[in-house]
Design a protein around this motif. Sequence first.
Motif, PDB file in Angstrom:
ATOM      1  N   HIS A  96       0.830  -1.209   0.000  1.00 39.28           N
ATOM      2  CA  HIS A  96       0.000   0.000   0.000  1.00 39.28           C
ATOM      3  C   HIS A  96       0.863   1.256   0.000  1.00 39.28           C
ATOM      4  CE1 HIS A  96      -4.161  -1.525   0.370  1.00 39.28           C
ATOM      5  NE2 HIS A  96      -3.521  -2.625   0.722  1.00 39.28           N
ATOM      6  N   PHE A  97       1.990   1.192   0.709  1.00 34.11           N
ATOM      7  CA  PHE A  97       2.937   2.324   0.705  1.00 34.11           C
ATOM      8  C   PHE A  97       3.335   2.685  -0.725  1.00 34.11           C
ATOM      9  CE2 PHE A  97       7.501   2.464  -0.203  1.00 34.11           C
ATOM     10  CZ  PHE A  97       7.866   3.719   0.282  1.00 34.11           C
ATOM     11  N   ALA A  98       3.512   1.660  -1.562  1.00 34.44           N
ATOM     12  CA  ALA A  98       4.008   1.903  -2.930  1.00 34.44           C
ATOM     13  C   ALA A  98       3.084   2.844  -3.686  1.00 34.44           C
ATOM     14  CB  ALA A  98       4.154   0.578  -3.685  1.00 34.44           C
ATOM     15  N   GLU A  99       1.779   2.700  -3.499  1.00 33.92           N
ATOM     16  CA  GLU A  99       0.833   3.598  -4.177  1.00 33.92           C
ATOM     17  C   GLU A  99       0.596   4.866  -3.359  1.00 33.92           C
ATOM     18  OE1 GLU A  99      -0.508   3.994  -7.051  1.00 33.92           O
ATOM     19  OE2 GLU A  99      -1.898   5.580  -6.482  1.00 33.92           O
ATOM     20  N   ALA A 100       0.246   4.679  -2.087  1.00 33.10           N
ATOM     21  CA  ALA A 100      -0.271   5.811  -1.309  1.00 33.10           C
ATOM     22  C   ALA A 100       0.810   6.826  -0.955  1.00 33.10           C
ATOM     23  CB  ALA A 100      -0.929   5.290  -0.037  1.00 33.10           C
ATOM     24  N   THR A 101       2.029   6.360  -0.721  1.00 30.91           N
ATOM     25  CA  THR A 101       3.073   7.273  -0.264  1.00 30.91           C
ATOM     26  C   THR A 101       4.127   7.512  -1.337  1.00 30.91           C
ATOM     27  OG1 THR A 101       2.747   6.495   2.003  1.00 30.91           O
ATOM     28  CG2 THR A 101       4.836   7.614   1.549  1.00 30.91           C
ATOM     29  N   LEU A 102       4.543   6.441  -2.002  1.00 28.56           N
ATOM     30  CA  LEU A 102       5.700   6.574  -2.889  1.00 28.56           C
ATOM     31  C   LEU A 102       5.332   7.054  -4.293  1.00 28.56           C
ATOM     32  CD1 LEU A 102       8.701   6.249  -3.466  1.00 28.56           C
ATOM     33  CD2 LEU A 102       8.358   3.778  -3.657  1.00 28.56           C
ATOM     34  N   ILE A 103       4.536   6.269  -5.032  1.00 23.77           N
ATOM     35  CA  ILE A 103       4.369   6.623  -6.448  1.00 23.77           C
ATOM     36  C   ILE A 103       3.532   7.890  -6.601  1.00 23.77           C
ATOM     37  CG2 ILE A 103       2.305   5.337  -7.132  1.00 23.77           C
ATOM     38  CD1 ILE A 103       5.606   5.475  -9.107  1.00 23.77           C
ATOM     39  N   SER A 104       2.675   8.167  -5.628  1.00 21.16           N
ATOM     40  CA  SER A 104       1.884   9.402  -5.739  1.00 21.16           C
ATOM     41  C   SER A 104       2.816  10.612  -5.725  1.00 21.16           C
ATOM     42  CB  SER A 104       0.828   9.481  -4.631  1.00 21.16           C
ATOM     43  OG  SER A 104       1.426   9.265  -3.382  1.00 21.16           O
ATOM     44  N   ALA A 157       4.471  -9.951  -4.611  1.00 23.65           N
ATOM     45  CA  ALA A 157       3.748  -8.901  -5.349  1.00 23.65           C
ATOM     46  C   ALA A 157       4.169  -7.508  -4.880  1.00 23.65           C
ATOM     47  CB  ALA A 157       2.241  -9.091  -5.175  1.00 23.65           C
ATOM     48  N   THR A 158       4.631  -7.417  -3.645  1.00 25.99           N
ATOM     49  CA  THR A 158       5.132  -6.129  -3.147  1.00 25.99           C
ATOM     50  C   THR A 158       6.280  -5.623  -4.004  1.00 25.99           C
ATOM     51  OG1 THR A 158       4.420  -6.525  -0.901  1.00 25.99           O
ATOM     52  CG2 THR A 158       6.288  -5.058  -1.160  1.00 25.99           C
ATOM     53  N   ASP A 159       7.089  -6.553  -4.507  1.00 27.31           N
ATOM     54  CA  ASP A 159       8.231  -6.131  -5.341  1.00 27.31           C
ATOM     55  C   ASP A 159       7.784  -5.554  -6.675  1.00 27.31           C
ATOM     56  OD1 ASP A 159      10.581  -6.801  -3.675  1.00 27.31           O
ATOM     57  OD2 ASP A 159       9.681  -8.790  -3.765  1.00 27.31           O
ATOM     58  N   VAL A 160       6.630  -5.960  -7.148  1.00 31.47           N
ATOM     59  CA  VAL A 160       6.122  -5.346  -8.382  1.00 31.47           C
ATOM     60  C   VAL A 160       5.712  -3.902  -8.090  1.00 31.47           C
ATOM     61  CG1 VAL A 160       4.286  -5.407 -10.103  1.00 31.47           C
ATOM     62  CG2 VAL A 160       5.426  -7.528  -9.423  1.00 31.47           C
ATOM     63  N   MET A 161       4.974  -3.725  -6.985  1.00 32.62           N
ATOM     64  CA  MET A 161       4.489  -2.377  -6.665  1.00 32.62           C
ATOM     65  C   MET A 161       5.644  -1.445  -6.291  1.00 32.62           C
ATOM     66  SD  MET A 161       1.199  -2.244  -7.073  1.00 32.62           S
ATOM     67  CE  MET A 161       0.452  -1.007  -6.011  1.00 32.62           C
ATOM     68  N   VAL A 162       6.517  -1.893  -5.411  1.00 34.91           N
ATOM     69  CA  VAL A 162       7.633  -1.030  -5.001  1.00 34.91           C
ATOM     70  C   VAL A 162       8.682  -0.982  -6.120  1.00 34.91           C
ATOM     71  CG1 VAL A 162       9.479  -0.679  -3.307  1.00 34.91           C
ATOM     72  CG2 VAL A 162       7.235  -1.484  -2.554  1.00 34.91           C
ATOM     73  N   GLY A 163       8.884  -2.121  -6.787  1.00 39.71           N
ATOM     74  CA  GLY A 163       9.874  -2.176  -7.868  1.00 39.71           C
ATOM     75  C   GLY A 163       9.529  -1.214  -9.000  1.00 39.71           C
ATOM     76  N   HIS A 164       8.262  -1.133  -9.321  1.00 40.59           N
ATOM     77  CA  HIS A 164       7.832  -0.196 -10.367  1.00 40.59           C
ATOM     78  C   HIS A 164       8.210   1.236  -9.978  1.00 40.59           C
ATOM     79  CE1 HIS A 164       4.647   2.770 -11.430  1.00 40.59           C
ATOM     80  NE2 HIS A 164       4.875   2.331 -12.644  1.00 40.59           N
ATOM     81  N   ALA A 165       7.991   1.580  -8.717  1.00 41.12           N
ATOM     82  CA  ALA A 165       8.327   2.941  -8.266  1.00 41.12           C
ATOM     83  C   ALA A 165       9.840   3.131  -8.243  1.00 41.12           C
ATOM     84  CB  ALA A 165       7.735   3.189  -6.889  1.00 41.12           C
ATOM     85  N   ALA A 166      10.564   2.090  -7.811  1.00 41.02           N
ATOM     86  CA  ALA A 166      12.033   2.195  -7.764  1.00 41.02           C
ATOM     87  C   ALA A 166      12.602   2.391  -9.168  1.00 41.02           C
ATOM     88  CB  ALA A 166      12.617   0.935  -7.110  1.00 41.02           C
ATOM     89  N   ILE A 167      12.064   1.648 -10.127  1.00 39.03           N
ATOM     90  CA  ILE A 167      12.526   1.793 -11.516  1.00 39.03           C
ATOM     91  C   ILE A 167      12.179   3.191 -12.036  1.00 39.03           C
ATOM     92  CG2 ILE A 167      12.175   0.955 -13.881  1.00 39.03           C
ATOM     93  CD1 ILE A 167      11.672  -1.866 -12.562  1.00 39.03           C
ATOM     94  N   SER A 168      10.991   3.656 -11.695  1.00 49.83           N
ATOM     95  CA  SER A 168      10.609   5.018 -12.115  1.00 49.83           C
ATOM     96  C   SER A 168      11.584   6.039 -11.546  1.00 49.83           C
ATOM     97  CB  SER A 168       9.189   5.350 -11.637  1.00 49.83           C
ATOM     98  OG  SER A 168       8.267   4.428 -12.154  1.00 49.83           O
TER      99      SER A 168
END
Length: 202
Positions: A96-104, A157-168
């Motif tokens: 949830h952090f990946a969407e709510a805090t990081l990628i936003s 699946a967390t690595d997909v969400m956080v990984g996507h943000a890390a790659i971005s």
Amino acid sequence: MIRLYHRPQTRSVRIHWLLEEMGLDYELETLSDAAWQSSDYRKINPFGKVPTLVDGDVTIWESTAITDYLLATYDDGQFAPPPGTPDAAEHMSWRHFAEATLISTVADYAINTFWRPDEERLADVAQYAKEAVQPILDVLNAHLDNREFMLGSAFSATDVMVGHAAISCQMLDLIGPDRAHLERYATSMRARPAFLKISADW
Ligand SMILES: N[C@@H](CCC(=O)N[C@@H](CS)C(=O)NCC(=O)O)C(=O)O
């Protein structure tokens, strides 16, 4: 059959990647500009955003909710820890952090530095987002010290969400020279076979 309503260079990339990681059959519906903005699309996603996933009678939007659905429906324990355990709580927190805090925060920077045409970019918002993401990246970098994946030694699946943000962040030059763990993590996520299959999305 699962159908993913998708646009490259958006949050739907994460679901595309997760579908590949999970080895599920799916159809990719890449929306044109017109289809994305159409009233028909708003019938399945009231906000007109991507991603949306349709699976038989099920229509689901919000990417974190879509990951919940895919894990609950199709995972045999490979992509998430058992429900109700401390590991599951950690998995949910970071996912949830990946969407709510990081990628936003990262998205505010990306939108105002390259996504929008020059004349629509808001330099103040870009600057604010760049500053706001720094302490978040510090925590993430520290978390990844001695961890191959977000939950330790197993990909989830967390690595997909956080990984996507890390790659971005890597692509946007936001990681900086002092976050070696995050840099290593982003690079290793980009080398995954499932990611390589969808890398044209970026
Ligand atoms: N929290 C939502 C965010 C979805 C979102 O903002 N998608 C963007 C692309 S990254 C979008 O479709 N924007 C189109 C618009 O706002 O009109 C999710 O994770 O699914």
